[in-house]
Write a protein that holds these residues in place. Structure first.
Motif, PDB file in Angstrom:
ATOM      1  N   ASN A  60       1.903  -2.900   8.347  1.00  0.00           N
ATOM      2  CA  ASN A  60       2.690  -1.742   8.747  1.00  0.00           C
ATOM      3  C   ASN A  60       2.744  -1.623  10.260  1.00  0.00           C
ATOM      4  O   ASN A  60       1.903  -2.182  10.962  1.00  0.00           O
ATOM      5  CB  ASN A  60       2.093  -0.467   8.161  1.00  0.00           C
ATOM      6  CG  ASN A  60       2.124  -0.455   6.647  1.00  0.00           C
ATOM      7  OD1 ASN A  60       2.990  -1.049   6.015  1.00  0.00           O
ATOM      8  ND2 ASN A  60       1.152   0.227   6.054  1.00  0.00           N
ATOM      9  N   SER A  90      -5.548  -6.986   0.259  1.00  0.00           N
ATOM     10  CA  SER A  90      -5.920  -6.634  -1.111  1.00  0.00           C
ATOM     11  C   SER A  90      -5.919  -7.892  -1.965  1.00  0.00           C
ATOM     12  O   SER A  90      -5.441  -8.952  -1.536  1.00  0.00           O
ATOM     13  CB  SER A  90      -4.963  -5.585  -1.688  1.00  0.00           C
ATOM     14  OG  SER A  90      -3.622  -6.068  -1.705  1.00  0.00           O
ATOM     15  N   GLN A 103      -0.611  -6.305   3.504  1.00  0.00           N
ATOM     16  CA  GLN A 103       0.377  -5.277   3.833  1.00  0.00           C
ATOM     17  C   GLN A 103       0.325  -5.041   5.329  1.00  0.00           C
ATOM     18  O   GLN A 103      -0.738  -4.698   5.861  1.00  0.00           O
ATOM     19  CB  GLN A 103       0.083  -3.988   3.076  1.00  0.00           C
ATOM     20  CG  GLN A 103       1.008  -2.836   3.433  1.00  0.00           C
ATOM     21  CD  GLN A 103       2.433  -3.053   2.959  1.00  0.00           C
ATOM     22  OE1 GLN A 103       2.656  -3.457   1.825  1.00  0.00           O
ATOM     23  NE2 GLN A 103       3.402  -2.790   3.831  1.00  0.00           N
ATOM     24  N   GLY A 133       6.819 -13.752   1.808  1.00  0.00           N
ATOM     25  CA  GLY A 133       7.011 -12.391   2.277  1.00  0.00           C
ATOM     26  C   GLY A 133       7.275 -12.258   3.762  1.00  0.00           C
ATOM     27  O   GLY A 133       7.511 -11.138   4.251  1.00  0.00           O
ATOM     28  N   PHE A 176      -2.838  -3.084   9.169  1.00  0.00           N
ATOM     29  CA  PHE A 176      -2.787  -4.096   8.104  1.00  0.00           C
ATOM     30  C   PHE A 176      -3.800  -3.745   7.016  1.00  0.00           C
ATOM     31  O   PHE A 176      -4.882  -3.229   7.307  1.00  0.00           O
ATOM     32  CB  PHE A 176      -3.113  -5.487   8.645  1.00  0.00           C
ATOM     33  CG  PHE A 176      -2.074  -6.105   9.537  1.00  0.00           C
ATOM     34  CD1 PHE A 176      -1.012  -5.356  10.057  1.00  0.00           C
ATOM     35  CD2 PHE A 176      -2.142  -7.441   9.872  1.00  0.00           C
ATOM     36  CE1 PHE A 176      -0.057  -5.926  10.883  1.00  0.00           C
ATOM     37  CE2 PHE A 176      -1.203  -8.031  10.700  1.00  0.00           C
ATOM     38  CZ  PHE A 176      -0.157  -7.268  11.210  1.00  0.00           C
ATOM     39  N   THR A 177      -3.456  -4.072   5.778  1.00  0.00           N
ATOM     40  CA  THR A 177      -4.356  -3.872   4.650  1.00  0.00           C
ATOM     41  C   THR A 177      -4.338  -5.112   3.766  1.00  0.00           C
ATOM     42  O   THR A 177      -3.270  -5.538   3.309  1.00  0.00           O
ATOM     43  CB  THR A 177      -3.946  -2.655   3.814  1.00  0.00           C
ATOM     44  OG1 THR A 177      -3.915  -1.485   4.647  1.00  0.00           O
ATOM     45  CG2 THR A 177      -4.938  -2.425   2.681  1.00  0.00           C
ATOM     46  N   TYR A 190      -2.999 -10.330  -0.884  1.00  0.00           N
ATOM     47  CA  TYR A 190      -1.854  -9.776  -0.193  1.00  0.00           C
ATOM     48  C   TYR A 190      -2.268  -9.295   1.198  1.00  0.00           C
ATOM     49  O   TYR A 190      -3.439  -9.039   1.450  1.00  0.00           O
ATOM     50  CB  TYR A 190      -1.274  -8.592  -0.968  1.00  0.00           C
ATOM     51  CG  TYR A 190      -0.931  -8.895  -2.400  1.00  0.00           C
ATOM     52  CD1 TYR A 190      -1.868  -8.694  -3.419  1.00  0.00           C
ATOM     53  CD2 TYR A 190       0.328  -9.383  -2.750  1.00  0.00           C
ATOM     54  CE1 TYR A 190      -1.561  -8.976  -4.730  1.00  0.00           C
ATOM     55  CE2 TYR A 190       0.638  -9.663  -4.069  1.00  0.00           C
ATOM     56  CZ  TYR A 190      -0.311  -9.461  -5.042  1.00  0.00           C
ATOM     57  OH  TYR A 190       0.007  -9.743  -6.354  1.00  0.00           O
ATOM     58  N   SER A 229       2.303 -12.224   0.493  1.00  0.00           N
ATOM     59  CA  SER A 229       1.542 -12.581  -0.693  1.00  0.00           C
ATOM     60  C   SER A 229       1.063 -14.012  -0.572  1.00  0.00           C
ATOM     61  O   SER A 229       1.672 -14.832   0.117  1.00  0.00           O
ATOM     62  CB  SER A 229       2.387 -12.416  -1.957  1.00  0.00           C
ATOM     63  OG  SER A 229       3.472 -13.327  -1.955  1.00  0.00           O
ATOM     64  N   LYS A 266       5.107  -7.172   3.543  1.00  0.00           N
ATOM     65  CA  LYS A 266       3.950  -7.452   2.694  1.00  0.00           C
ATOM     66  C   LYS A 266       3.948  -8.936   2.372  1.00  0.00           C
ATOM     67  O   LYS A 266       4.878  -9.450   1.753  1.00  0.00           O
ATOM     68  CB  LYS A 266       3.980  -6.637   1.405  1.00  0.00           C
ATOM     69  CG  LYS A 266       2.724  -6.809   0.568  1.00  0.00           C
ATOM     70  CD  LYS A 266       2.697  -5.866  -0.622  1.00  0.00           C
ATOM     71  CE  LYS A 266       1.381  -5.974  -1.391  1.00  0.00           C
ATOM     72  NZ  LYS A 266       1.322  -5.006  -2.513  1.00  0.00           N
ATOM     73  N   SER A 307       7.705  -2.749   8.343  1.00  0.00           N
ATOM     74  CA  SER A 307       6.609  -3.278   7.529  1.00  0.00           C
ATOM     75  C   SER A 307       7.015  -4.541   6.795  1.00  0.00           C
ATOM     76  O   SER A 307       8.208  -4.763   6.531  1.00  0.00           O
ATOM     77  CB  SER A 307       6.169  -2.234   6.501  1.00  0.00           C
ATOM     78  OG  SER A 307       5.722  -1.056   7.120  1.00  0.00           O
TER      79      SER A 307
END
Length: 124
Positions: A83, A71, A81, A8, A68-69, A79, A21, A19, A17
């Motif tokens: 942004n 998960s 994410q 990614g 950032f997130t 992952y 993985s 993402k 952004s």
């Protein structure tokens, strides 16, 4: 044999952004992927984000909080994410697996298995 693959990464402009993985296979029982780290040329490795197995606890280094997130799907897949990326986020991002999750999952020495990394480049 353990394999951890990050994907990614890419070249984006500031404000955009991505993402990431992370997919693992062959992990011994009790291990899970749970941390994202990054390293820019000339810089020390930095813990970016951690998530526990139940995904009830997530942690971020200060510079990425709110952007950032992290998960998780299961023990073998997480992952990140990202942004509102900034040029200072430019680095190689690594995913890692451990059999222990400390207070924030950002202690590199706790991680035994590492991926090869994916490059994130943010232009200004």
């Amino acid at each position: 044999q353990v394999h951890i693959i990050e994907a990614g990464g890419g070249l984006v402009q500031a404000g955009e952004s991505l993402k990431l993985s992370c997919t693992a296979s062959g992990l011994p029982s009790g291990y899970e992927v749970s941390g994202w780290f990054r390293q820019a040329p000339g810089n020390e490795q930095e813990g970016v984000s951690g998530i526990n197995l139940a995904a009830t606890r997530t942690f971020y280094t200060g510079s990425v909080k709110g952007r950032f997130t992290i998960s998780r799907d299961n023990a073998n897949m997480i992952y990140l994410q990202m942004n509102n990326l900034k040029p200072e986020d430019t680095a190689t991002y690594y995913c890692a697996a451990a059999n222990v999750f400390d207070h924030n999952g950002l202690t590199a020495s706790n991680y035994k298995y590492w991926g090869q990394g994916t490059q994130v480049t943010v232009s200004s």
